[in-house]
Scaffold this active site. Structure first.
Site, PDB file in Angstrom:
ATOM      1  N   GLU A   1      -6.085   2.366   3.349  1.00 32.46           N
ATOM      2  CA  GLU A   1      -4.721   2.886   3.475  1.00 32.46           C
ATOM      3  C   GLU A   1      -4.635   4.368   3.116  1.00 32.46           C
ATOM      4  O   GLU A   1      -5.385   4.855   2.278  1.00 32.46           O
ATOM      5  CB  GLU A   1      -3.794   2.117   2.512  1.00 32.46           C
ATOM      6  CG  GLU A   1      -3.692   0.656   2.875  1.00 32.46           C
ATOM      7  CD  GLU A   1      -2.869  -0.132   1.858  1.00 32.46           C
ATOM      8  OE1 GLU A   1      -3.261  -1.272   1.566  1.00 32.46           O
ATOM      9  OE2 GLU A   1      -1.862   0.404   1.367  1.00 32.46           O
ATOM     10  N   CYS A  61      -1.070   2.042  -3.336  1.00 39.12           N
ATOM     11  CA  CYS A  61      -2.083   1.817  -2.312  1.00 39.12           C
ATOM     12  C   CYS A  61      -2.837   0.526  -2.553  1.00 39.12           C
ATOM     13  O   CYS A  61      -3.112   0.155  -3.666  1.00 39.12           O
ATOM     14  CB  CYS A  61      -3.026   2.993  -2.247  1.00 39.12           C
ATOM     15  SG  CYS A  61      -2.890   3.825  -0.689  1.00 39.12           S
TER      16      CYS A  61
END
Ligand code: SAH
Ligand code: SF4
Length: 397
Positions: A101, A351
């Site tokens: 990500e 994240c």
């Protein structure tokens, strides 16, 4: 040439140094100015994803590029918007199916401060450190990212911004993974970000965040340029930090803060300490006092971050009045402190959360055991007892 240890695929083009690129161009029997043209095609406005689009090059050279390199190591990206479009969360699928990500945050101009576009990038798929409040930590370690896989997250965001004639202003290694446990590649990526012939972002606008890998902090310091160092502290007392950041059993608080101080002295840059506020766990008056005593007189800044709710923990964010009292104790000790509002909570912007969701739900009994174990560990830590658990696997020097 950069060897591709992780995926046994062709190397990613954006991972090449200028020297490596020049050598390759010479090997193709092409004049040296071609290296400049290729570099422009890779870096300008986020760059090309396909050699066929690099019209400045002759066709045989474009074919040779495709033969020898991956022009883009990101195979597919899914974008999820939050905060009315101010936060763009990207879930990238790499060539071997690995999911990572990156998060792009837009900060509109306010008062004297100019508009900013900050990208948070991943350095590993998963993470071996295993901080229990972190979605990436729960995923466990997947693999290190190669330099090009780090750079291609940046190029992806730069391309999206370039479409609006905007540029990235800040890059932070605060995505998935512990950057200083993928040290050589992260240092190579940092160099590529900073190099005017490549991404060309000022060192001061690049932040490396670590959970406290002391030898890594020392190497970053030895590099010289004024990168910003962020240290994820989350507790000033060893017994509690052993639970919240398991790496603490290898490098305890005093050593981590010592290495960070050396970085501040060597670079003249203020250290940024991250402190995730977890209700009833690390937000007590005792903890605020311990942190104030630890950092008093240092060239440091503390960011208090309300814990982003993640699945499978028994914990939640501290209430705002508690965070404000905690901040007050630090400020009274002369420590510059801010309270950071979490961005993109509704899409899980800490994240690792999107990737964790894709990994599927673990069995309910395992989740219950994990919650119970964490509750017991934090309760013991609050009593000041240090646990004897082993250091997490995969954590090397
Ligand atoms: N591994 C590095 C960098 C990635 S994590 C590190 O730990 O510093 C980036 C930051 O997000 C760290 O400060 C981490 O502690 C914080 N973080 C992780 N999970 C979080 C959560 N659920 N809520 C708030 N902050 C979190
Ligand atoms: Fe790894 Fe950082 Fe998450 Fe800890 S907070 S598990 S070091 S990514």
């Amino acid at each position: 040439m950069t060897t591709d240890l992780t995926t046994a695929l062709r190397p990613g083009l954006s991972g090449l140094t200028p020297d490596e690129l020049s050598t390759w161009v010479a090997e193709q029997g092409e004049p040296s100015f071609r290296a400049r043209q290729i570099a422009d095609a890779v870096w300008k406005a986020g760059g090309a994803t396909d050699a066929a689009t690099i019209r400045t090059l002759p066709a045989p050279l474009r074919d040779a590029l495709e033969r020898d390199f991956r022009i883009d190591t990101v195979a597919e990206t899914e974008l999820v918007l939050a905060d009315g479009g101010l936060t763009e969360k990207a879930l990238h699928r790499l060539d071997d199916g690995t999911l990572i990500e990156s998060v792009l945050m837009h900060y509109p101009a306010r008062g004297v401060s100019r508009e900013r576009h900050t990208l948070c990038i991943s350095s590993q798929a998963g993470c071996a450190v295993g901080c229990p409040f972190c979605a990436t930590g729960e995923l466990g370690f997947g693999r290190d990212l190669e330099v090009a896989e780090i750079m291609d997250q940046v190029r992806h965001a730069a391309r999206r911004l370039a479409a609006d004639e905007k540029r990235l202003t800040n890059i932070v290694f605060m995505g998935m993974g512990e950057p200083l446990l993928n040290l050589d590649r992260v240092l190579a990526a940092v160099e590529a970000l900073n190099d005017p012939r490549r991404f060309g972002l000022g060192a001061r606008h690049i932040t490396v965040s670590t959970s406290g890998v002391v030898p890594g902090i020392r190497r970053l310091t030895a590099l010289g340029p004024q990168f910003t160092l962020a240290v994820s502290l989350h507790a000033a007392r060893d017994a509690l930090r052993d639970v919240l950041v398991p790496l603490n059993r290898r490098w305890p608080v005093a050593e981590v803060v010592g290495a960070a101080r050396e970085h501040a002295v060597a670079t003249g840059r203020r250290i940024s300490y991250e402190y995730t506020m977890i209700g009833g766990v690390n937000d007590t008056d005792l903890d605020a006092q311990a942190l104030a005593d630890l950092l008093r007189g240092d060239h440091a800044h503390v960011n208090l971050i309300p814990m982003n709710p993640v699945a499978h923990t028994p914990w939640q964010a501290s209430p705002m009045p508690v965070i404000e009292t905690f901040a007050g104790t630090l400020r009274e000790a002369g420590i510059s402190t801010t309270i950071r509002r979490n961005r993109g909570q509704e899409v899980g912007a800490a994240c690792g959360q999107l990737a964790a969701e894709r990994a599927g739900e673990p069995p309910a009994p395992a989740v219950a055991r994990r919650r119970e174990r964490l509750e017991m560990a934090s309760a013991a830590a609050l009593r000041g007892e240090r646990s004897e658990d082993p250091v997490p696997s995969g954590v090397g020097e």
